[in-house]
Design a protein around this motif. Structure first.
Motif, PDB file in Angstrom:
ATOM      1  N   ALA B  64      45.325  85.321  71.239  1.00  0.00           N
ATOM      2  CA  ALA B  64      43.952  85.486  71.730  1.00  0.00           C
ATOM      3  C   ALA B  64      43.280  84.122  71.884  1.00  0.00           C
ATOM      4  CB  ALA B  64      43.145  86.369  70.773  1.00  0.00           C
ATOM      5  N   HIS B  65      43.429  83.281  70.875  1.00  0.00           N
ATOM      6  CA  HIS B  65      42.821  81.943  70.945  1.00  0.00           C
ATOM      7  C   HIS B  65      43.365  81.166  72.152  1.00  0.00           C
ATOM      8  CE1 HIS B  65      41.178  82.831  67.132  1.00  0.00           C
ATOM      9  NE2 HIS B  65      42.131  82.375  66.358  1.00  0.00           N
ATOM     10  N   SER B  66      44.656  81.335  72.426  1.00  0.00           N
ATOM     11  CA  SER B  66      45.267  80.619  73.543  1.00  0.00           C
ATOM     12  C   SER B  66      44.622  81.040  74.865  1.00  0.00           C
ATOM     13  CB  SER B  66      46.770  80.896  73.618  1.00  0.00           C
ATOM     14  OG  SER B  66      47.379  80.530  72.404  1.00  0.00           O
ATOM     15  N   GLU B  67      44.321  82.332  74.985  1.00  0.00           N
ATOM     16  CA  GLU B  67      43.667  82.817  76.204  1.00  0.00           C
ATOM     17  C   GLU B  67      42.282  82.178  76.348  1.00  0.00           C
ATOM     18  OE1 GLU B  67      44.958  84.679  78.502  1.00  0.00           O
ATOM     19  OE2 GLU B  67      46.645  85.728  77.574  1.00  0.00           O
ATOM     20  N   ILE B  68      41.580  82.105  75.240  1.00  0.00           N
ATOM     21  CA  ILE B  68      40.192  81.621  75.289  1.00  0.00           C
ATOM     22  C   ILE B  68      40.149  80.105  75.533  1.00  0.00           C
ATOM     23  CG2 ILE B  68      38.052  81.413  73.951  1.00  0.00           C
ATOM     24  CD1 ILE B  68      38.989  84.279  75.004  1.00  0.00           C
ATOM     25  N   ILE B  69      40.965  79.377  74.789  1.00  0.00           N
ATOM     26  CA  ILE B  69      41.012  77.929  75.016  1.00  0.00           C
ATOM     27  C   ILE B  69      41.613  77.652  76.393  1.00  0.00           C
ATOM     28  CG2 ILE B  69      42.008  75.736  74.238  1.00  0.00           C
ATOM     29  CD1 ILE B  69      39.843  76.700  72.360  1.00  0.00           C
ATOM     30  N   GLY B  70      42.573  78.507  76.775  1.00  0.00           N
ATOM     31  CA  GLY B  70      43.243  78.332  78.065  1.00  0.00           C
ATOM     32  C   GLY B  70      42.317  78.509  79.261  1.00  0.00           C
ATOM     33  N   MET B  71      41.132  79.073  79.052  1.00  0.00           N
ATOM     34  CA  MET B  71      40.164  79.185  80.145  1.00  0.00           C
ATOM     35  C   MET B  71      39.667  77.800  80.565  1.00  0.00           C
ATOM     36  SD  MET B  71      37.883  82.305  78.589  1.00  0.00           S
ATOM     37  CE  MET B  71      36.656  82.382  79.918  1.00  0.00           C
ATOM     38  N   GLN B  72      39.642  76.885  79.625  1.00  0.00           N
ATOM     39  CA  GLN B  72      38.961  75.606  79.876  1.00  0.00           C
ATOM     40  C   GLN B  72      39.599  74.723  80.948  1.00  0.00           C
ATOM     41  OE1 GLN B  72      37.790  73.423  76.376  1.00  0.00           O
ATOM     42  NE2 GLN B  72      37.311  75.301  75.260  1.00  0.00           N
ATOM     43  N   PRO B  73      40.924  74.463  80.868  1.00  0.00           N
ATOM     44  CA  PRO B  73      41.469  73.579  81.899  1.00  0.00           C
ATOM     45  C   PRO B  73      41.260  74.115  83.310  1.00  0.00           C
ATOM     46  CG  PRO B  73      43.214  74.383  80.416  1.00  0.00           C
ATOM     47  CD  PRO B  73      41.904  74.822  79.854  1.00  0.00           C
ATOM     48  N   GLU B  74      41.245  75.431  83.458  1.00  0.00           N
ATOM     49  CA  GLU B  74      41.057  76.000  84.796  1.00  0.00           C
ATOM     50  C   GLU B  74      39.591  76.107  85.160  1.00  0.00           C
ATOM     51  OE1 GLU B  74      44.701  78.757  85.710  1.00  0.00           O
ATOM     52  OE2 GLU B  74      43.869  79.148  83.727  1.00  0.00           O
ATOM     53  N   ALA B  75      38.752  76.430  84.184  1.00  0.00           N
ATOM     54  CA  ALA B  75      37.312  76.483  84.455  1.00  0.00           C
ATOM     55  C   ALA B  75      36.847  75.116  84.954  1.00  0.00           C
ATOM     56  CB  ALA B  75      36.544  76.884  83.202  1.00  0.00           C
ATOM     57  N   ASP B 120      35.616  82.039  63.924  1.00  0.00           N
ATOM     58  CA  ASP B 120      35.233  80.981  62.970  1.00  0.00           C
ATOM     59  C   ASP B 120      36.436  80.112  62.623  1.00  0.00           C
ATOM     60  OD1 ASP B 120      32.661  81.872  62.981  1.00  0.00           O
ATOM     61  OD2 ASP B 120      32.790  82.959  61.069  1.00  0.00           O
ATOM     62  N   ASP B 121      37.573  80.757  62.399  1.00  0.00           N
ATOM     63  CA  ASP B 121      38.790  80.000  62.054  1.00  0.00           C
ATOM     64  C   ASP B 121      39.191  79.072  63.199  1.00  0.00           C
ATOM     65  OD1 ASP B 121      38.892  81.179  59.622  1.00  0.00           O
ATOM     66  OD2 ASP B 121      40.572  82.535  60.077  1.00  0.00           O
ATOM     67  N   LEU B 122      39.059  79.581  64.416  1.00  0.00           N
ATOM     68  CA  LEU B 122      39.413  78.762  65.579  1.00  0.00           C
ATOM     69  C   LEU B 122      38.515  77.527  65.644  1.00  0.00           C
ATOM     70  CD1 LEU B 122      40.842  78.249  68.316  1.00  0.00           C
ATOM     71  CD2 LEU B 122      39.119  79.708  69.392  1.00  0.00           C
ATOM     72  N   ILE B 123      37.231  77.769  65.523  1.00  0.00           N
ATOM     73  CA  ILE B 123      36.272  76.669  65.653  1.00  0.00           C
ATOM     74  C   ILE B 123      36.407  75.675  64.502  1.00  0.00           C
ATOM     75  CG2 ILE B 123      33.791  76.174  65.546  1.00  0.00           C
ATOM     76  CD1 ILE B 123      33.479  78.761  67.244  1.00  0.00           C
ATOM     77  N   ALA B 124      36.757  76.187  63.329  1.00  0.00           N
ATOM     78  CA  ALA B 124      36.923  75.305  62.168  1.00  0.00           C
ATOM     79  C   ALA B 124      38.233  74.524  62.247  1.00  0.00           C
ATOM     80  CB  ALA B 124      36.872  76.127  60.888  1.00  0.00           C
ATOM     81  N   GLY B 125      39.038  74.796  63.277  1.00  0.00           N
ATOM     82  CA  GLY B 125      40.304  74.092  63.411  1.00  0.00           C
ATOM     83  C   GLY B 125      41.380  74.622  62.476  1.00  0.00           C
ATOM     84  N   LYS B 126      41.146  75.827  61.905  1.00  0.00           N
ATOM     85  CA  LYS B 126      42.119  76.395  60.965  1.00  0.00           C
ATOM     86  C   LYS B 126      43.164  77.240  61.679  1.00  0.00           C
ATOM     87  CE  LYS B 126      38.684  77.302  57.481  1.00  0.00           C
ATOM     88  NZ  LYS B 126      38.103  78.463  56.806  1.00  0.00           N
ATOM     89  N   ALA B 127      42.863  77.649  62.907  1.00  0.00           N
ATOM     90  CA  ALA B 127      43.783  78.527  63.626  1.00  0.00           C
ATOM     91  C   ALA B 127      44.444  77.748  64.752  1.00  0.00           C
ATOM     92  CB  ALA B 127      43.023  79.713  64.201  1.00  0.00           C
ATOM     93  N   ARG B 128      45.631  78.180  65.112  1.00  0.00           N
ATOM     94  CA  ARG B 128      46.329  77.491  66.195  1.00  0.00           C
ATOM     95  C   ARG B 128      46.194  78.249  67.501  1.00  0.00           C
ATOM     96  NH1 ARG B 128      51.879  75.293  63.350  1.00  0.00           N
ATOM     97  NH2 ARG B 128      50.952  73.362  62.597  1.00  0.00           N
ATOM     98  N   TYR B 129      46.460  77.533  68.579  1.00  0.00           N
ATOM     99  CA  TYR B 129      46.568  78.148  69.894  1.00  0.00           C
ATOM    100  C   TYR B 129      47.662  77.383  70.622  1.00  0.00           C
ATOM    101  CZ  TYR B 129      43.574  74.134  70.972  1.00  0.00           C
ATOM    102  OH  TYR B 129      43.066  72.869  71.062  1.00  0.00           O
ATOM    103  N   SER B 130      48.105  77.913  71.737  1.00  0.00           N
ATOM    104  CA  SER B 130      49.230  77.304  72.440  1.00  0.00           C
ATOM    105  C   SER B 130      48.905  75.844  72.780  1.00  0.00           C
ATOM    106  CB  SER B 130      49.511  78.097  73.713  1.00  0.00           C
ATOM    107  OG  SER B 130      50.628  77.544  74.363  1.00  0.00           O
ATOM    108  N   SER B 131      49.816  74.944  72.396  1.00  0.00           N
ATOM    109  CA  SER B 131      49.474  73.528  72.523  1.00  0.00           C
ATOM    110  C   SER B 131      49.460  73.057  73.976  1.00  0.00           C
ATOM    111  CB  SER B 131      50.415  72.666  71.683  1.00  0.00           C
ATOM    112  OG  SER B 131      51.729  72.856  72.107  1.00  0.00           O
ATOM    113  N   ILE B 132      49.962  73.896  74.892  1.00  0.00           N
ATOM    114  CA  ILE B 132      49.944  73.524  76.311  1.00  0.00           C
ATOM    115  C   ILE B 132      48.524  73.258  76.797  1.00  0.00           C
ATOM    116  CG2 ILE B 132      49.728  75.899  77.211  1.00  0.00           C
ATOM    117  CD1 ILE B 132      52.206  73.636  78.810  1.00  0.00           C
ATOM    118  N   PHE B 133      47.553  73.933  76.196  1.00  0.00           N
ATOM    119  CA  PHE B 133      46.174  73.806  76.702  1.00  0.00           C
ATOM    120  C   PHE B 133      45.493  72.533  76.204  1.00  0.00           C
ATOM    121  CE2 PHE B 133      47.083  78.417  76.777  1.00  0.00           C
ATOM    122  CZ  PHE B 133      47.208  78.505  78.147  1.00  0.00           C
TER     123      PHE B 133
END
Lengths: 300, 343
Positions: B64-75, B120-133
């Protein structure tokens, strides 16, 4: 649903649509593929000579197309920045709808001058754009965006609802598709006006401030000029001033429900329809056009 | 507000309760084992081993985090898309990604953690997302390369996940894969158009493919002999194929497609091994992968900061919406009470 429930439902109830004069039971999302009017269909009709707008109609379509295009450009910025994921989706959807309307109007307008939607969008300069000032106003915070969207959607709804009766079949067809979508935009903005006005003290203050910021640009939307009057007399267009009473009444109802006052801010002179714009448009176009202009003649 | 743990565990148990709990646990495990051996599905209310729950929660929330962070490079390219049609397609695509994030957060919530906590975990940097983004989208052609290579790799990874043993995840993936397939085709189309365009456009396309190829291959995760969790995930019918197996399949598909594009892959060692019947590729820089994963990639700080900013800027809106909803509920309750009284 019991009658007792229905009579209390206004914009505050998410389970019902906006009460108003529109066809709120119509779904903008359930159009059978193939029946929906696409910009490509209009382009084909223009190319094959099936339709060709008069100079006046093209000028008029350009106004509506530019309004929608500039707003889409503004709204697109929210995607990945909204307060909640659901709003990334919702604002993105509204931006997409506006962009779709823009493409249709611009494609049609371009038929008069043998220009494509992209030539009109990417290779005109500031003073050649015909959008009203409201559409180029900055997003501000979420309340400002909602305030702008509230005015736009109630204005566009009244406009498109009438334009479905246009003697110009293409304008009527674009409006028929757009009005269903804009009805959802009204619902979305009205819901947020209520939430923000009656949520917390902070959100209420921001909502009041947002409305105050956009209200100077409301008057321009309803200003008549020679072109609009001429086309309205011919039955092709809608005279902007004729929308004002319904706009005032319907927005007034929402504001009253939200216990907000209609802002009493002095109107700005506008001038967008004549190519006189605010300081904002130059930046919007610089960003929107940069890549296309780096590669003139390229196709994407 | 949803509680952070939807299935609280009582603190102290009497001996009888302990015995009963042990029995339930044994019955649950037996059912779970049967579901695994039948290759059937576990649903949120079914008993599941704590480690299975934890693994899935980690995987689905990361997804889920990967989808959300993944919006940014394309946005990043929505405002500059070079034609209105491309702008519309790109907007729809990034909007789809927000939708994918929503399904996936919902699927993860069925495992007992709220979306608020995950965010919260994502924003705190505690959770991972796909590093491609964490790589930058530098040119318009990156919209093509991301669609073709990154979404292409995601599809290879995700199609088998439609059969994942956890019901909500598998079902979410079915819909996501359909949309991803559209995303990949639009990426391919962007590259095809550029490749057949002006020399500058073709160069732009090749440059983007060169930059995204290796990171896309690394999306499948470390080589099998360095992937400690894979085996357990396969035993639980979450993962169906090993990282290297999926990577090899992906390379095979790209080899065919890059020819149609009239571009090349930046890898002179791609070949089909007749003995193993598998596609092979050149060495990948796993040190770089680890660095980016550890937070030292080109855009890690930027991506997280943007998410944090959106979250913080929107806080007053979420608070207002919640307060409004509460007031509406109270109003309804009051009306209901008045009606009762009147009757």
């Amino acid at each position: 649903m019991t009658p007792e429930q229905t009579e209390t439902t206004g914009h505050g109830d998410i389970s019902v649509g906006v009460a108003g004069s529109g066809d709120s039971s119509a779904s903008a999302t359930r159009i059978t593929p193939g029946n929906a009017l696409r910009p490509e269909d209009i382009a084909l009709e223009v190319r094959t000579g099936l339709v060709k707008p008069s100079e006046d109609v093209a000028e008029y379509a350009l106004r509506l197309g530019d309004d929608a295009l500039i707003l889409a450009q503004r709204l697109g910025h929210w995607i990945s920045r909204a307060p909640e994921l659901e709003e990334d989706v919702a604002l993105g959807n509204i931006a997409l709808d506006q962009l779709g309307h823009a493409r249709s109007f611009l494609t049609y307008a371009g038929g008069a001058w043998e220009k494509s939607e992209d030539e009109l969008a990417y290779f005109r300069r500031e003073h050649e754009f015909r959008s009203a000032h409201l559409f180029e106003q900055p997003n501000g915070d979420f309340a400002v965006t909602i305030a702008r969207q509230f005015v736009v959607s109630y204005y566009q709804f009244e406009l498109y609802r009438r334009l479905t009766q246009s003697t110009d079949a293409t304008l009527a067809a674009i409006a028929a598709k757009a009005v269903k979508e804009v009805d959802y935009h009204r619902d979305h903005s009205a819901q947020w006006i209520l939430r923000l006005a009656q949520g917390t003290e902070e959100s209420r203050q921001k909502m009041i401030h947002g409305l105050k910021l956009v209200w100077p640009y409301v008057a321009e939307l309803f200003a008549d000029d020679e072109l609009a009057t001429r086309l309205a007399e011919a039955g092709a267009a809608v005279e902007p001033s004729s929308l004002k009473a319904d706009f005032d009444r319907l927005t007034g109802e929402v504001l009253a429900e939200a216990e907000l006052e209609v802002p009493q801010t002095p109107a700005a002179p506008g001038g967008g329809r004549r190519g006189k714009h605010s300081e904002h448009l130059g930046y919007i176009l610089a960003e929107m056009q940069v890549l296309a202009r780096e590669h003139p003649g390229a196709s994407w | 507000m949803a509680s952070q743990n939807l299935q609280p565990v009582p603190e102290a148990l009497s001996p009888e309760d302990q015995e009963r709990a042990a029995q339930l646990e044994a019955e649950g495990q037996a059912y779970f084992d049967r579901v695994m051996s039948d290759d059937s599905r576990i649903e949120p209310k079914d008993w599941m081993p704590a480690a299975y729950r934890k693994t899935l929660l980690r995987q689905i929330s990361q997804h889920a985090h990967s989808e959300i962070i993944g919006m940014q490079p394309e946005a990043n390219w929505i405002s500059r898309a070079p034609s209105l049609k491309r702008k519309a397609i790109l907007m729809a695509k990034v909007q789809d990604e927000a939708g994918h994030g929503l399904y996936l957060y919902s699927a993860a919530e069925t495992l007992g953690q709220s979306r608020d906590k995950m965010m919260d975990d994502l924003i705190a940097g505690k959770a991972r997302y796909s590093s491609i983004f964490n790589y930058p989208a530098l040119t318009w052609a990156d919209m093509g390369a991301i669609g073709w290579l990154v979404d292409g790799a995601a599809i290879c990874n995700q199609v088998p996940l439609c059969r994942a043993s956890f019901g909500p995840y598998g079902r979410a993936m079915v819909r996501i894969c359909k949309e991803e397939s559209f995303h990949q085709r639009q990426g391919f189309e962007i590259l095809l158009e550029l490749s057949n365009g002006t020399p500058a456009q073709k160069q732009m396309a090749q440059d983007a493919v060169n930059r995204w190829y290796a990171p896309a291959l690394m999306m499948f995760g470390p080589p099998d002999d360095d992937s400690p969790n894979s085996k357990q995930s396969m035993a639980w019918n979450i993962k169906r194929f090993s990282n290297d197996e999926l990577r090899s399949r992906f390379v095979g598909m790209m080899v065919e497609q890059v020819r149609v594009l009239g571009l090349t892959l930046p890898d002179s060692e791609v070949r089909f091994n007749e003995e193993t019947k598998k596609w092979e590729h050149g060495p990948l820089d796993w040190e770089e992968f680890k660095e980016v994963l550890a937070g030292r990639g080109p855009c890690n700080a930027q991506r997280l900061e943007r998410r944090r900013e959106a979250h913080d800027d929107g806080a007053w809106v979420r608070v207002a919406a919640a307060a409004y909803a509460e007031k509406q509920l109270a109003k309804q309750a009051r009306k209901h009470a008045e009606k009762e009284y009147a009757a």
